[in-house]
Enzyme design. Sequence first.
Site, PDB file in Angstrom:
ATOM      1  N   THR A  17       0.808  -1.228   0.000  1.00 25.12           N
ATOM      2  CA  THR A  17       0.000   0.000   0.000  1.00 25.12           C
ATOM      3  C   THR A  17       0.840   1.277   0.000  1.00 25.12           C
ATOM      4  O   THR A  17       0.295   2.370  -0.064  1.00 25.12           O
ATOM      5  CB  THR A  17      -0.954   0.025   1.216  1.00 25.12           C
ATOM      6  OG1 THR A  17      -0.182  -0.063   2.418  1.00 25.12           O
ATOM      7  CG2 THR A  17      -1.937  -1.136   1.166  1.00 25.12           C
ATOM      8  N   GLN A  20       5.569   3.300  -3.667  1.00 23.65           N
ATOM      9  CA  GLN A  20       6.315   2.479  -4.630  1.00 23.65           C
ATOM     10  C   GLN A  20       5.594   1.158  -4.897  1.00 23.65           C
ATOM     11  O   GLN A  20       5.467   0.733  -6.048  1.00 23.65           O
ATOM     12  CB  GLN A  20       7.733   2.198  -4.106  1.00 23.65           C
ATOM     13  CG  GLN A  20       8.610   3.421  -3.969  1.00 23.65           C
ATOM     14  CD  GLN A  20       8.912   4.074  -5.302  1.00 23.65           C
ATOM     15  OE1 GLN A  20       9.168   3.396  -6.292  1.00 23.65           O
ATOM     16  NE2 GLN A  20       8.863   5.390  -5.346  1.00 23.65           N
ATOM     17  N   LYS A  43      -2.843  -3.436   7.955  1.00 26.29           N
ATOM     18  CA  LYS A  43      -3.873  -3.115   6.962  1.00 26.29           C
ATOM     19  C   LYS A  43      -4.556  -4.365   6.425  1.00 26.29           C
ATOM     20  O   LYS A  43      -5.264  -4.311   5.418  1.00 26.29           O
ATOM     21  CB  LYS A  43      -3.272  -2.297   5.822  1.00 26.29           C
ATOM     22  CG  LYS A  43      -2.766  -0.936   6.293  1.00 26.29           C
ATOM     23  CD  LYS A  43      -2.509   0.014   5.147  1.00 26.29           C
ATOM     24  CE  LYS A  43      -2.075   1.377   5.685  1.00 26.29           C
ATOM     25  NZ  LYS A  43      -1.751   2.331   4.616  1.00 26.29           N
ATOM     26  N   ILE A  96      13.764  -5.028  -4.263  1.00 30.07           N
ATOM     27  CA  ILE A  96      14.172  -3.864  -5.049  1.00 30.07           C
ATOM     28  C   ILE A  96      14.989  -2.873  -4.217  1.00 30.07           C
ATOM     29  O   ILE A  96      15.838  -2.158  -4.736  1.00 30.07           O
ATOM     30  CB  ILE A  96      12.914  -3.146  -5.618  1.00 30.07           C
ATOM     31  CG1 ILE A  96      12.002  -4.146  -6.357  1.00 30.07           C
ATOM     32  CG2 ILE A  96      13.303  -1.989  -6.516  1.00 30.07           C
ATOM     33  CD1 ILE A  96      12.638  -4.863  -7.519  1.00 30.07           C
ATOM     34  N   THR A  97      14.764  -2.841  -2.928  1.00 31.46           N
ATOM     35  CA  THR A  97      15.300  -1.827  -2.018  1.00 31.46           C
ATOM     36  C   THR A  97      16.813  -1.651  -2.109  1.00 31.46           C
ATOM     37  O   THR A  97      17.571  -2.617  -2.066  1.00 31.46           O
ATOM     38  CB  THR A  97      14.938  -2.193  -0.563  1.00 31.46           C
ATOM     39  OG1 THR A  97      13.539  -2.449  -0.488  1.00 31.46           O
ATOM     40  CG2 THR A  97      15.317  -1.078   0.401  1.00 31.46           C
ATOM     41  N   TYR A 159      18.431  -2.479 -19.240  1.00 32.08           N
ATOM     42  CA  TYR A 159      17.450  -1.919 -20.180  1.00 32.08           C
ATOM     43  C   TYR A 159      18.092  -1.654 -21.544  1.00 32.08           C
ATOM     44  O   TYR A 159      17.447  -1.808 -22.581  1.00 32.08           O
ATOM     45  CB  TYR A 159      16.833  -0.625 -19.645  1.00 32.08           C
ATOM     46  CG  TYR A 159      16.314  -0.686 -18.223  1.00 32.08           C
ATOM     47  CD1 TYR A 159      15.915  -1.890 -17.642  1.00 32.08           C
ATOM     48  CD2 TYR A 159      16.224   0.465 -17.448  1.00 32.08           C
ATOM     49  CE1 TYR A 159      15.457  -1.945 -16.332  1.00 32.08           C
ATOM     50  CE2 TYR A 159      15.763   0.427 -16.137  1.00 32.08           C
ATOM     51  CZ  TYR A 159      15.385  -0.782 -15.581  1.00 32.08           C
ATOM     52  OH  TYR A 159      14.937  -0.818 -14.284  1.00 32.08           O
ATOM     53  N   HIS A 248      27.023   2.029  -7.373  1.00 32.52           N
ATOM     54  CA  HIS A 248      26.591   0.930  -6.509  1.00 32.52           C
ATOM     55  C   HIS A 248      27.540   0.736  -5.336  1.00 32.52           C
ATOM     56  O   HIS A 248      28.739   0.966  -5.446  1.00 32.52           O
ATOM     57  CB  HIS A 248      26.533  -0.390  -7.301  1.00 32.52           C
ATOM     58  CG  HIS A 248      25.420  -0.445  -8.285  1.00 32.52           C
ATOM     59  ND1 HIS A 248      25.480  -1.200  -9.430  1.00 32.52           N
ATOM     60  CD2 HIS A 248      24.206   0.149  -8.306  1.00 32.52           C
ATOM     61  CE1 HIS A 248      24.356  -1.065 -10.115  1.00 32.52           C
ATOM     62  NE2 HIS A 248      23.568  -0.252  -9.449  1.00 32.52           N
TER      63      HIS A 248
END
Length: 292
Positions: A17, A20, A43, A96-97, A159, A248
């Site tokens: 929720t 992101q 939640k 992803i963090t 990508y 990185h």
Amino acid sequence: MAILINKKTKVICQGFTGSQGTFHSEQAIAYGTNMVGGVTPGKGGHTHLNLPVYNTVHEAKAKTDANASVIYVPPGFAADSILEAIDAKIEVVVCITEGIPVLDMVKVKRALIGSKTRLIGPNCPGVITPGECKIGIMPGHIHKTGIIGIVSRSGTLTYEAVAQTTAVGLGQSTCIGIGGDPVNGTSFVECIEMFLQDDETKAIIMIGEIGGNAEEDAADFIKQSKIKKPIVSFIAGITAPSDKRMGHAGAIISGGKGSAKDKLEALQSAGVTITKSPADIGKTMLDLLNKI
């Protein structure tokens, strides 16, 4: 067949929720990913994006039979989220963090040993099997179902490789961003091994960068592997100075180890085709396949 994920993969989102989690879950659903629910403590019982919200991963798995999870949780809480998913026996966990403390990840790495979970990331764009399942932050529209397996430490360079292999008509079987942190869940070696065993993957693109020895380990594995497929590699950071972190957390040449030169030499000795420019990844792969 692809690897790791497909159209049957049932995905939940941890941090569902939040901003992101909401945005990228919407994108995943629009792409056709089989999202079955999400987790936000406190939640549970609500719905979000027309999907059920649960308080725990255990509950979410019990109710939805989810076998994959994507984590959009702030760095201070992300390791606990991964550990919760491991405890619930989720098969594929994509984190992803960015910015998870290294010691937190050491605990996670220990918990992964002997578990039923494969962790992708952290600090990564995620995993996608084009046309079937998108778990992460990558732009879905540049992907095309095809024959190239892509594995990378860099999100944006992934990508590039995707856009170029799409442009030359090769497409991708599965694309994996393994992440740019010093301690991560899945290595180049593990991804390359899966791609070599996958019938739909005819060739592999591996994108590395300075720091660590993951690329050298991959070169050793490729050299010793009985299964051979065409492999193209690009290593970022040829001009990088020593002892300076380049983006990185894991992209640093320290103690004279981890330079692009070392990695390129190791990969070339294993028979990998090297491209010196990220702009030539797709063309290099097409030319290589045309020679076979």
